[in-house]
Write a protein that holds these residues in place. Structure first.
Motif, mmCIF file in Angstrom:
data_model
loop_
_atom_site.group_PDB
_atom_site.id
_atom_site.type_symbol
_atom_site.label_atom_id
_atom_site.label_comp_id
_atom_site.label_asym_id
_atom_site.label_seq_id
_atom_site.Cartn_x
_atom_site.Cartn_y
_atom_site.Cartn_z
ATOM 1 N N VAL A 78 -3.976 -10.542 1.296
ATOM 2 C CA VAL A 78 -4.995 -9.590 1.764
ATOM 3 C C VAL A 78 -4.297 -8.641 2.743
ATOM 4 O O VAL A 78 -3.895 -9.060 3.833
ATOM 5 N N PRO A 79 -4.140 -7.371 2.365
ATOM 6 C CA PRO A 79 -3.284 -6.460 3.154
ATOM 7 C C PRO A 79 -4.009 -5.856 4.358
ATOM 8 O O PRO A 79 -4.389 -4.682 4.365
ATOM 9 N N ILE A 80 -4.184 -6.644 5.392
ATOM 10 C CA ILE A 80 -4.872 -6.169 6.602
ATOM 11 C C ILE A 80 -3.899 -5.336 7.431
ATOM 12 O O ILE A 80 -2.819 -5.813 7.797
ATOM 13 N N VAL B 127 4.287 -3.799 2.310
ATOM 14 C CA VAL B 127 5.241 -4.858 2.678
ATOM 15 C C VAL B 127 5.981 -4.453 3.951
ATOM 16 O O VAL B 127 6.092 -5.225 4.903
ATOM 17 N N ARG B 128 6.482 -3.198 3.959
ATOM 18 C CA ARG B 128 7.256 -2.729 5.123
ATOM 19 C C ARG B 128 6.413 -2.724 6.386
ATOM 20 O O ARG B 128 6.889 -3.031 7.467
ATOM 21 N N ALA B 129 5.132 -2.384 6.220
ATOM 22 C CA ALA B 129 4.258 -2.308 7.400
ATOM 23 C C ALA B 129 3.746 -3.685 7.809
ATOM 24 O O ALA B 129 3.010 -3.802 8.785
ATOM 25 N N GLY B 130 4.111 -4.701 7.042
ATOM 26 C CA GLY B 130 3.689 -6.054 7.412
ATOM 27 C C GLY B 130 2.243 -6.350 7.067
ATOM 28 O O GLY B 130 1.670 -7.317 7.564
ATOM 29 N N ARG B 131 1.615 -5.505 6.228
ATOM 30 C CA ARG B 131 0.209 -5.752 5.892
ATOM 31 C C ARG B 131 0.060 -6.932 4.933
ATOM 32 O O ARG B 131 -1.014 -7.507 4.822
#
Lengths: 370, 318
Positions: A78-80, B127-131
């Protein structure tokens, strides 16, 4: 209800809380919410805030719960996102619908595209029937490699792809069976987990050359599936040299507590490192160019690394010439022996003689005089 | 039952039911290929809210559950989650295998499939932003088998249930002969691919090694795979074998290589450190090739005719 299936109240509460969080963030997307705004829509957080007061929320147990929840939800895919507020403080949270939802999957087979159950921001990815067939076949292949985590992930992927495609059967048989060597599934699961977390592993490893089994601590850098076997590419702590370990020779594998994240060396490319090499190509010795006589019905493609050494072969020719680079002679000559004389060395002289000697020694085991 | 497993399952379950239509729980379970009791438990966990919700809370999911039916309404969970990094990595691993096996003309489609697969989940920016995270393990395939040039064509013939004409080199033969076959299964075992198929002329099942196939031509005739055929019937100790009464090959492996062989074969250990292994024998040429690759460290003990064949081959090389 079996005891192992019964959800503990804490787990049930967590599942509800996670669904509440995701629903709240999606409901307000693309807006970003402060934690206090989020807590208004997530009862478990709201209750915690009401008891402590909004101004002190960062010191509360519920704030720590949110931090843990955020990490666990991200680990679940879940990309929070965390975003800055007007003052530059990273205090706002959001979910982008185009990152959260599976894009609409469309097959270019003439059936109309379906856009069901998603908000307008969700994109569409169109696959040709050939591409979809490749994806399904690839997932089926991955599911048979002996790694339960890979198999489960491949099946989940296909179930998702099938969501928009009425004619796509994620479990369709593709006619191929891969028979892997028996392997303790906990080995790959533990190594895979250590790879993801950048951890070292400890295991018992059987060295075939030394014929001993000993405890080893390794820094795993990748998993390679090669010709029916899984291998772990790893290095010893403090040693930059990369080594390859057969997974089936590992036992009692455990992931060790963090001791600094294991990072691959600069420029490390697993696929390049794993590129298959024959036994005679290995080693540090000087390579010898061996000239071969090859029966014409044997394709040079069946001789790895062989280069043609003669002009086009005439219709009446029975053999053709080829060359190969060899670093270790003994395994090379044994491999040649299996061709039963249809591939044999013609130069240099010492290789020719060594080949004959090997044949003579082998014949001697059957009682033939040399 | 961990929260992680239940939540992940619900994210797959809800998109199938969350449109407000009443459904039989058994049908939902069947579609998800999980036990009906598990579906009921998952839905029950949503229906019975643990937390106090007084104060104007808006439910993200509404569940109506009776003995056999469920009705779920949710605006937010009607589509699946994008593919996770490990889901994409697993399929990409399979695609890498197919790309290595070829044929070359299928590689562009595989590359396009891989690129589109990458778009079915959060991209590199997330991915790079750590989401999202963590990333999937580094996994690769290597060592494509050289004999797989006709694998894709045979797989397509199997899917279409179309007969094929093989140009097949029998063991020991210098030239290929045409064989019309009906593919039943493709099997990769011990580093080689095999086609299990019915030989149309012989009206009997045969095993064909793909490295002996010099050509494949699709025919228009179709067929059915016999309902009674099971691939397990042609596997013995992880090896493909078909045939009855052909005999047994007995090989002694010397102490220098015995432990490598013992790692993969049922064996009988000898006092001097050597081992004896018995193999089903249907192909004399295979037996000769097999023992020769170990040089003087392998010796055929039986049958006598294979010993003679090995010796004859060796005498030609000395």
């Amino acid at each position: 209800m079996p005891a192992e299936r019964r959800a503990r109240p804490a787990d049930a509460a967590k599942v509800q809380r996670w669904l509440d969080v995701v629903a709240a963030l999606l409901r307000r997307s693309p807006d970003r919410l402060t934690f206090v705004e989020l807590a208004e829509q997530v009862p478990a957080y709201g209750r915690g805030l009401r008891s402590r007061g909004d101004e002190r929320w960062q010191e509360s147990a519920v704030a720590r719960m949110w931090e843990r929840d955020k990490d666990e939800l991200r680990a679940l895919g879940v990309p929070i996102g965390v975003y800055p507020d007007a003052g530059g403080n990273r205090s706002r949270y959001g979910l982008e619908t185009h990152e959260f939802y599976l894009p609409f999957v469309h097959s270019l087979d003439g059936t109309p595209a379906r856009r069901t159950g998603g908000p307008p921001g969700v994109s569409m990815v169109a696959f040709s029937p050939e591409e979809l067939a490749m994806i399904r076949r690839a997932a089926g292949r991955a599911a048979q490699l002996g790694d339960p985590a890979v198999a489960d992930a491949a099946r989940r992927a296909m179930a998702s792809v099938a969501h928009d495609l009425a004619a796509f059967d994620p479990d369709a048989d593709h006619g191929e069976t891969v028979v892997g060597q028996p392997l303790d599934p906990t080995v790959l699961r533990t190594v895979g987990d250590a790879l993801v977390k950048g951890r070292r592993i400890r295991c018992r490893y059987r060295s075939m050359h030394r014929d001993v089994t000993a405890s080893r601590t390794l820094e795993p850098l990748g998993l390679v599936f090669q010709l029916g076997h899984w291998y772990v590419v790893a290095r010893d702590p403090g040693d930059e040299r990369l080594k390859t370990f057969r997974a089936s020779r590992m036992s009692a594998v455990e992931s060790l507590a963090p001791n600094g994240a294991v990072a691959p060396p600069r420029g490390f490319a697993l696929a390049a490192h794993a590129a298959s090499r024959e036994a005679w190509e290995l080693g540090d010795g000087e390579a010898v160019t061996v000239r071969l006589s090859v029966a014409v019905h044997i394709a040079l493609g069946d001789l790895p690394g062989a280069a043609p050494a003669s002009a086009a072969v005439g219709p009446r020719a029975r053999t053709r010439a080829a060359t190969m680079q060899v670093r270790r002679l003994e395994p090379f000559l044994r491999w040649l022996l299996a061709f039963g004389g249809e591939v044999r060395p013609t130069a240099p002289r010492h290789v020719v003689q060594a080949f004959r000697d090997l044949a003579a020694r082998t014949a001697a085991t059957y009682g033939a005089g040399s | 039952m961990s929260a992680v497993a239940r939540f992940a399952r619900l994210l797959r379950l809800l998109p199938k039911v969350a449109d407000g239509t009443p459904r039989r729980i058994g049908d939902v379970a069947k579609a998800l290929r999980v036990p009906a009791a598990l579906v009921r438990e998952d839905l029950q966990s949503l229906a019975e809210r643990v937390e106090d919700t007084s104060g104007g809370f808006i439910e993200g999911v509404q569940v109506l559950l009776d003995r056999d039916h469920v009705t779920v309404r949710s605006r937010w969970f009607r589509r699946p989650l994008g593919l996770s990094a490990d889901e994409r990595a697993a399929v990409a691993l399979g695609l890498a295998m197919l790309a290595q096996e070829g044929p070359a003309e299928s590689v562009p489609a595989i590359q396009r499939a891989r690129e589109k697969l990458g778009r079915l989940g959060p991209g590199d920016a997330a991915v790079r932003a750590g989401r999202i995270g963590p990333a999937a393990p580094r996994t690769a395939v290597a060592g494509a088998q050289r004999e797989t040039r006709y694998l894709a064509a045979l797989q397509q013939a199997w899917v279409a249930r179309r007969e094929v004409e093989l140009a097949y080199r029998k063991p020991g033969a210098r030239a290929a002969e045409p064989r019309v076959v009906r593919p039943w299964r493709l099997v990769s075992a011990r580093g080689a691919w095999f086609l299990i198929a019915e030989d149309a002329a012989r009206r009997a099942a045969r095993v064909f090694r793909l490295d002996r196939i010099d050509g494949v031509r699709l025919r228009s005739a179709t067929y059915e795979v016999p309902a009674g055929f099971a691939v397990e019937d042609v596997l013995r100790d992880g090896r493909v074998f078909m045939g009855a009464g052909a005999g047994t090959l007995e090989v002694r492996y010397g102490p220098a290589i015995a432990r490598w062989i013992a790692e993969r074969e049922p064996h009988e250990r000898q006092p001097d450190g050597s081992i004896v292994v018995q193999y089903p024998l249907a192909d004399d040429a295979w037996a000769v090739r097999h023992v020769l690759r170990y040089g003087p460290d392998a010796e055929v003990l039986a049958p006598a005719r294979i010993r003679e064949l090995v010796l004859a081959v060796l005498r030609r090389m000395v």
